[in-house]
Structure formats: structure tokens, C-alpha cells
Design a protein around this motif. Structure first.
Motif, PDB file in Angstrom:
ATOM      1  N   PHE A 189       0.818  -1.183   0.050  1.00 18.31           N
ATOM      2  CA  PHE A 189      -0.032  -0.085  -0.191  1.00 18.31           C
ATOM      3  C   PHE A 189       0.698   1.161   0.038  1.00 18.31           C
ATOM      4  N   GLY A 190       2.032   1.214   0.615  1.00 20.85           N
ATOM      5  CA  GLY A 190       2.959   2.376   0.702  1.00 20.85           C
ATOM      6  C   GLY A 190       3.610   2.587  -0.656  1.00 20.85           C
ATOM      7  N   VAL A 191       3.672   1.664  -1.328  1.00 22.83           N
ATOM      8  CA  VAL A 191       4.260   1.725  -2.762  1.00 22.83           C
ATOM      9  C   VAL A 191       3.489   2.223  -3.729  1.00 22.83           C
ATOM     10  N   LEU A 192       2.292   1.706  -3.411  1.00 18.62           N
ATOM     11  CA  LEU A 192       1.009   2.151  -4.317  1.00 18.62           C
ATOM     12  C   LEU A 192       0.591   3.657  -4.127  1.00 18.62           C
ATOM     13  N   SER A 193       0.644   4.202  -2.933  1.00 19.64           N
ATOM     14  CA  SER A 193       0.661   5.434  -2.580  1.00 19.64           C
ATOM     15  C   SER A 193       1.535   6.525  -2.850  1.00 19.64           C
ATOM     16  N   ASP A 194       2.707   5.926  -2.974  1.00 13.07           N
ATOM     17  CA  ASP A 194       3.805   6.680  -3.489  1.00 13.07           C
ATOM     18  C   ASP A 194       4.073   6.918  -4.890  1.00 13.07           C
ATOM     19  N   ALA A 195       3.719   5.682  -5.962  1.00 13.12           N
ATOM     20  CA  ALA A 195       3.628   5.789  -7.335  1.00 13.12           C
ATOM     21  C   ALA A 195       2.443   5.860  -8.034  1.00 13.12           C
ATOM     22  N   GLU A 205      -4.074  12.780  -7.403  1.00 13.65           N
ATOM     23  CA  GLU A 205      -3.904  12.784  -5.998  1.00 13.65           C
ATOM     24  C   GLU A 205      -3.066  11.443  -5.512  1.00 13.65           C
ATOM     25  N   HIS A 206      -2.280  11.369  -4.482  1.00 14.56           N
ATOM     26  CA  HIS A 206      -1.737  10.076  -4.354  1.00 14.56           C
ATOM     27  C   HIS A 206      -1.567   9.766  -2.825  1.00 14.56           C
ATOM     28  N   ARG A 207      -2.508  10.431  -2.061  1.00 15.18           N
ATOM     29  CA  ARG A 207      -2.859  10.349  -0.425  1.00 15.18           C
ATOM     30  C   ARG A 207      -4.032  10.231  -0.005  1.00 15.18           C
ATOM     31  N   LEU A 208      -4.882  11.309  -0.272  1.00 13.93           N
ATOM     32  CA  LEU A 208      -6.145  11.311   0.380  1.00 13.93           C
ATOM     33  C   LEU A 208      -7.180  10.255  -0.357  1.00 13.93           C
ATOM     34  N   THR A 225      -5.085   3.111   5.568  1.00  9.93           N
ATOM     35  CA  THR A 225      -5.133   4.560   6.222  1.00  9.93           C
ATOM     36  C   THR A 225      -3.914   4.878   7.239  1.00  9.93           C
ATOM     37  N   GLU A 226      -3.528   3.951   7.922  1.00  9.66           N
ATOM     38  CA  GLU A 226      -2.188   4.189   8.696  1.00  9.66           C
ATOM     39  C   GLU A 226      -0.995   4.462   7.881  1.00  9.66           C
ATOM     40  N   VAL A 227      -0.871   3.711   6.689  1.00  3.93           N
ATOM     41  CA  VAL A 227       0.341   3.751   5.783  1.00  3.93           C
ATOM     42  C   VAL A 227       0.146   5.355   5.087  1.00  3.93           C
ATOM     43  N   VAL A 228      -1.013   5.752   4.691  1.00  6.71           N
ATOM     44  CA  VAL A 228      -0.913   7.080   4.145  1.00  6.71           C
ATOM     45  C   VAL A 228      -0.855   8.186   5.180  1.00  6.71           C
ATOM     46  N   SER A 229      -1.425   7.736   6.301  1.00  7.06           N
ATOM     47  CA  SER A 229      -1.172   9.030   7.353  1.00  7.06           C
ATOM     48  C   SER A 229       0.103   9.158   7.691  1.00  7.06           C
ATOM     49  N   ASP A 230       0.844   7.906   8.101  1.00  2.00           N
ATOM     50  CA  ASP A 230       2.431   8.065   8.314  1.00  2.00           C
ATOM     51  C   ASP A 230       3.177   8.793   7.050  1.00  2.00           C
ATOM     52  N   SER A 281       3.877  19.202  -3.052  1.00  2.00           N
ATOM     53  CA  SER A 281       2.986  19.244  -4.286  1.00  2.00           C
ATOM     54  C   SER A 281       3.426  20.221  -5.209  1.00  2.00           C
ATOM     55  N   HIS A 282       4.201  21.426  -5.156  1.00  2.00           N
ATOM     56  CA  HIS A 282       4.777  22.233  -5.952  1.00  2.00           C
ATOM     57  C   HIS A 282       6.214  22.015  -6.172  1.00  2.00           C
ATOM     58  N   GLY A 283       6.728  21.903  -7.429  1.00  3.39           N
ATOM     59  CA  GLY A 283       7.887  21.750  -7.610  1.00  3.39           C
ATOM     60  C   GLY A 283       8.628  20.516  -7.095  1.00  3.39           C
ATOM     61  N   ASN A 284       7.999  19.442  -7.026  1.00  4.14           N
ATOM     62  CA  ASN A 284       8.198  18.027  -6.731  1.00  4.14           C
ATOM     63  C   ASN A 284       8.565  17.173  -7.887  1.00  4.14           C
ATOM     64  N   SER A 285       9.591  16.449  -8.028  1.00  2.00           N
ATOM     65  CA  SER A 285       9.943  15.758  -9.135  1.00  2.00           C
ATOM     66  C   SER A 285       8.894  14.455  -9.368  1.00  2.00           C
ATOM     67  N   ARG A 286       8.367  14.114  -8.130  1.00  2.00           N
ATOM     68  CA  ARG A 286       7.427  13.044  -8.022  1.00  2.00           C
ATOM     69  C   ARG A 286       6.326  13.291  -8.923  1.00  2.00           C
ATOM     70  N   SER A 287       5.882  14.466  -9.346  1.00  2.00           N
ATOM     71  CA  SER A 287       4.961  14.738 -10.292  1.00  2.00           C
ATOM     72  C   SER A 287       5.325  14.132 -11.665  1.00  2.00           C
TER      73      SER A 287
END
Length: 502
Positions: free
Chosen positions: A128-134, A140-143, A187-192, A264-270
């Protein structure tokens, strides 16, 4: 427009300079060009002029910055509410334990097996952590993942609230427990991950301490109200329904909030949004493995996980001993959990103000020794020494029963702060999911060892005469992690560190 042509002088464009006059130098140049091998290239537009500079995005206005700040605060409120709700999960779980033992007639060993088997979805947190990151859902990738987790929990507890209490419904109960824990793990993974992203612009440990306090506050209220409601109504389904309503409110809050994070602004993960899903997942798994292999991350993780795994827990047996043998009311059990959460909050505040100045290895050593003595203190209740001292069972359980659990919960806080300061950007969800899933897997192993210990010393037969021996062995096992305490950083402290946004 682009044209594909042999390597030759470019055609003059409207801004090109005039060619040099013909002469010896020009003849030599033409001879060199004819002798050179013919290579194909993409010709530049506008007469081979230099490439246009990459446009720089315009700076945001003050109104846009204030709007972004307000949205980030709303995201933090959603995350804080998520921690509170996850702490409040003890409210329906207290009812579920009584429901399984009294309604379905499970034995102490069977109850402990259900508790540990139900935690299996929590082991899948790295996924779940990898999914929320990638993987982004609507950019959106958290909420969105918090909403998914709340929906899964709502489905599980809502089903338990309307299910009849019969023996043949136990498989359905087990499925609901698994689905509920699956939603809780998401929920816990994304909150962390959200806390880790926000903590890059704050003092080290501040947000983690607030998250711990929110979690403990939810658990405090859940245990306090759970024992009272269960005592007055004797109906666990009312508590299942109330928790389902709370999950519905959390779901509505997460859906109605726009995701705005410090990154959210200027992050290469976008850029991940523009990549394919398999490429994103491969990259994120690779980043996670690279981070975990670092010695400064691997060894602390190994210590904290093994420190839980090697200690066999007898939680199910102690619960049945207190409720069936000592005939304690559910309100006493709930209030004892409340006292445990008060201890967690107190220890968290104490750490944030004073204990974070202590080097991590020395602090962890002291906490582990305290945990071993807290486990050993259960002998006082089992041998009824408290009655010899004039202390009723209710008072002793209320004040000391949850001490070991509170210390074990607090022990995680310094390591979460350490990992937050070492976590590479872009791996917040993955690394903390790996961390928490490792803790869950260690707890499952601890529970399995506890079941084996119960069977070995004869606790599974229903008698409690050998329970003192089990507590003594459990306390000795709690001292074993001190043998590899060198895995913990010796001089690291959280005092005065600022983790700047990278």
C-alpha cells in the motif's frame, strides 16, 4: 518544422548570417564536407538557431500561497482525524472480544489466534505504501487512499453490526475482521506518509509526537466510552454501529478535501503521473529496497522488529483470566486501557520535552528494561499478592494492567522519528509502510509464540495454574533484545534537529 537531411550546411533562415566569401578556406571546407561520412540528423528549425530556453513557471501570488496553506492545513486535519479514528478502533474491538468469547464461545487460545490472524492484512502495508507513492488517483496520491481505507472499514464494521450471532457465522466474522484491518492498514500507511512529508519543514519529532497524542487520545476515549457502553447495554452491535457512523464521517471528510502537500509544488515526483504504472511500481520498489539496505536504516529496523518478535504475548489468556476467572466487569477492562493511553500520552509529552536529549541507545535500553519489569508485574495479580497488600483486583488492573502495553507502544516513537529524519524523498509511504508492517509481523510472531507457550505449559486446557510460569518466561524473553542493542545508533538524538525540505 523539423526536417531529416544529410549532414550539410543548413539552409539560411530569416535570421541567419550571410555565408563567408568563397576562397581557399571555403574550398577546403567544402572538400572536408564531401570527404566526411554522410550522417543523418534532425535539422534544427529556424536556420539551426539555438534551442529555446525552457519556460520558467510564474511565481505564485500571495493569495495562491495562502490558499495552498489553508488546503495543507485541511489535509493535516484529515490526517489527524485519521489517527484519532485509528486509535478509537479499540472501541469496537473491545466489544468484538466480548462478542467472540461470550457470543460465539471462543476459548482463550482461539481468541488469541483470531486476533493474530486478523492482523495479517497489516503485513501487506509495504504494498500500500508503494501504491500511494507511485500510483496517482485523479492527480492525488494520499487522500484517495485514506478514503478507500475508510470505505473498507465502514463495510466491515457495518456488516458486523447487522450480522446475527450464531456459530455458523464465524467465517463471515473472520472475513469482516480481515477487511476491516485491511482498510485500517491503508489509512495508517498514508497517514504516516503525510506526517513524514509535513515533518520535513518542522522540528524533528514534533509532528510524530502530535500523531502519537492523537492516536492515544482516540484510544483513551474509545476505551473509556467502550467499557461504559458495553456495561450499560451488553450489546456489542450498538458499538459496531456507532463506529460505522464515525467511519462514514471520516470518509466524507477525506472525499471533500483537496490534496495539497508541502511537496505538491516543484516536486519531481509529479513526473510519476506521466509514467506508466509498471514503471512507477518498479521504480518505487527499487527505491524502497535501496533505502532499506542502508545500514543506518536496516539495523534500527532489525532491532525494533526483533524486540517485539522474541517476546511471546499472552494477551488473550490474560483477557480471559481477568474476565472469566477474576469476574471483572468490562468497564474495568476499558478503564485500564484508558490508563494505558494516559501513560502513552504522558510518555510522549515527556519525550518531546526532555527524553529526546538522551542518546537513542541509552534511552531504548532503559525502556526495554522497564518493559520487562512491567511484564513481570502481572505476577502480582495472578498470584493475588495485591490482595495481601490490601489492593483490590479492580484497582490493580485499573492502574497497572496496561503498563507493559503502554511502554511497548511508546518504544516505537523514537524509531519513527529516526526513520523520518533518514527517509529519502519519495519513499515516505513505502518506508513507513515497511516499518509498520514489520512491527505487525513481529506482533503476529509474538502472538504465535504466545500460543505455543500456552500449549507448552498447559494453559490451553483452560486452567490458569501455570500462568505465573508463562509470565516469568515472557519477562525473561523481554530482556533478550539487549544482547543486540549495538544495532541501535549510539549517539543519535532528536533534540535540536531541523529536517529541511529536500
Amino acid at each position: 518544422m523539423l526536417c531529416l537531411s544529410p549532414r550539410a550546411p543548413c539552409l539560411p533562415g530569416p535570421h541567419a548570417k550571410a555565408p563567408p566569401p568563397a576562397g581557399a578556406a571555403g574550398n577546403a571546407r567544402r572538400t572536408t564536407l564531401r570527404a566526411a561520412p554522410r550522417r543523418w540528423r534532425l535539422a534544427r528549425p529556424r536556420g539551426c538557431s539555438a534551442a529555446a530556453p525552457v519556460p520558467v513557471p510564474a511565481p505564485r501570488t500571495t493569495a495562491e500561497r495562502w490558499g495552498s496553506l489553508r488546503e495543507m492545513r485541511r489535509v493535516w486535519w484529515v490526517c489527524g482525524a485519521g489517527y484519532w479514528v485509528q486509535g478509537f478502533r479499540c472501541f469496537p474491538w473491545l466489544a468484538l472480544n466480548f462478542h467472540l468469547t461470550r457470543g460465539l464461545g471462543l476459548s482463550p487460545v482461539a481468541l488469541q489466534l483470531v486476533q493474530n490472524a486478523g492482523s495479517l492484512p497489516l503485513v501487506a502495508k509495504p504494498l500500500f505504501g508503494v501504491l500511494s507513492d507511485a500510483v496517482y488517483i485523479g492527480r492525488e496520491h494520499r487522500l484517495p487512499y485514506i478514503s478507500i481505507g475508510a470505505l473498507l472499514q465502514l463495510t466491515a464494521w457495518g456488516t458486523l453490526a447487522i450480522m446475527p450471532v450464531t456459530g455458523d457465522t464465524f467465517p463471515t466474522h473472520m472475513i469482516c475482521i480481515l477487511i476491516g484491518n485491511l482498510g485500517a492498514s491503508v489509512t495508517e500507511v498514508v497517514s504516516d506518509a503525510v506526517v513524514t512529508e509535513f515533518s520535513r519543514t518542522q522540528r524533528t519529532g514534533v509532528l510524530q509526537s502530535y500523531a502519537f497524542i492523537g492516536l492515544a487520545a482516540g484510544a483513551l476515549l474509545g476505551n473509556l466510552s467502550g467499557g461504559y457502553v458495553l456495561l450499560r447495554t451488553q450489546e456489542p452491535k450498538i458499538m459496531f454501529t456507532a463506529f460505522s457512523v464515525l467511519l462514514g464521517l471520516q470518509l466524507a471528510l477525506s472525499i471533500g478535501t483537496k490534496e495539497t502537500l508541502p511537496s505538491s509544488h516543484g516536486n519531481s515526483r509529479s513526473l510519476l503521473v506521466k509514467s506508466s504504472l509498471p514503471a512507477n511500481l518498479r521504480k518505487q520498489f527499487s527505491n524502497l529496497m535501496t533505502a532499506v539496505r542502508e545500514e543506518r536504516i536496516f539495523y534500527p529496523l532489525a532491532w525494533i522488529m526483533t524486540s517485539f518478535a522474541v517476546v511471546p504475548v499472552l494477551s488473550g489468556t490474560m483477557f480471559c483470566f481477568q474476565t472469566q476467572h477474576l469476574k471483572l466487569d468490562s468497564s474495568i477492562i476499558g478503564l485500564s486501557k484508558v490508563m494505558g493511553q494516559v501513560m502513552v500520552v504522558s510518555l510522549t509529552v515527556l519525550y518531546n520535552r526532555h527524553l529526546k536529549r538522551i542518546p537513542l541507545r541509552r534511552l531504548v535500553c532503559g525502556v526495554q528494561i522497564m518493559y520487562a519489569f512491567a511484564v513481570l508485574s502481572e505476577l502480582i495479580l495472578v498470584k493475588q499478592v495485591n490482595l495481601m497488600l490490601g489492593i483490590p483486583n479492580e484497582v490493580y488492573v485499573l492502574c497497572f494492567s496496561a503498563l507493559a502495553e503502554a511502554i511497548a507502544q511508546f518504544k516505537v516513537l523514537p524509531f519513527s522519528i529516526l526513520l523520518s529524519s533518514l527517509c529519502p524523498p519519495g519513499c515516505e509511504g513505502s518506508l513507513f509502510a515497511f516499518f509498520t508492517s514489520g512491527l505487525v509481523f513481529s506482533a503476529i510472531l509474538s502472538g504465535v509464540f504466545g500460543v505455543g507457550l500456552s500449549a507448552l505449559i498447559g494453559l490451553s486446557s483452560g486452567g490458569y495454574s501455570s500462568l505465573p510460569l508463562g509470565i516469568l518466561l515472557q519477562s525473561l524473553a523481554a530482556l533478550l533484545p539487549l544482547a543486540w542493542l549495538s544495532f541501535v545508533p549510539e549517539n543519535w538524538t532528536a533534540d535540536g534537529k531541523i529536517v529541511k525540505q529536500r
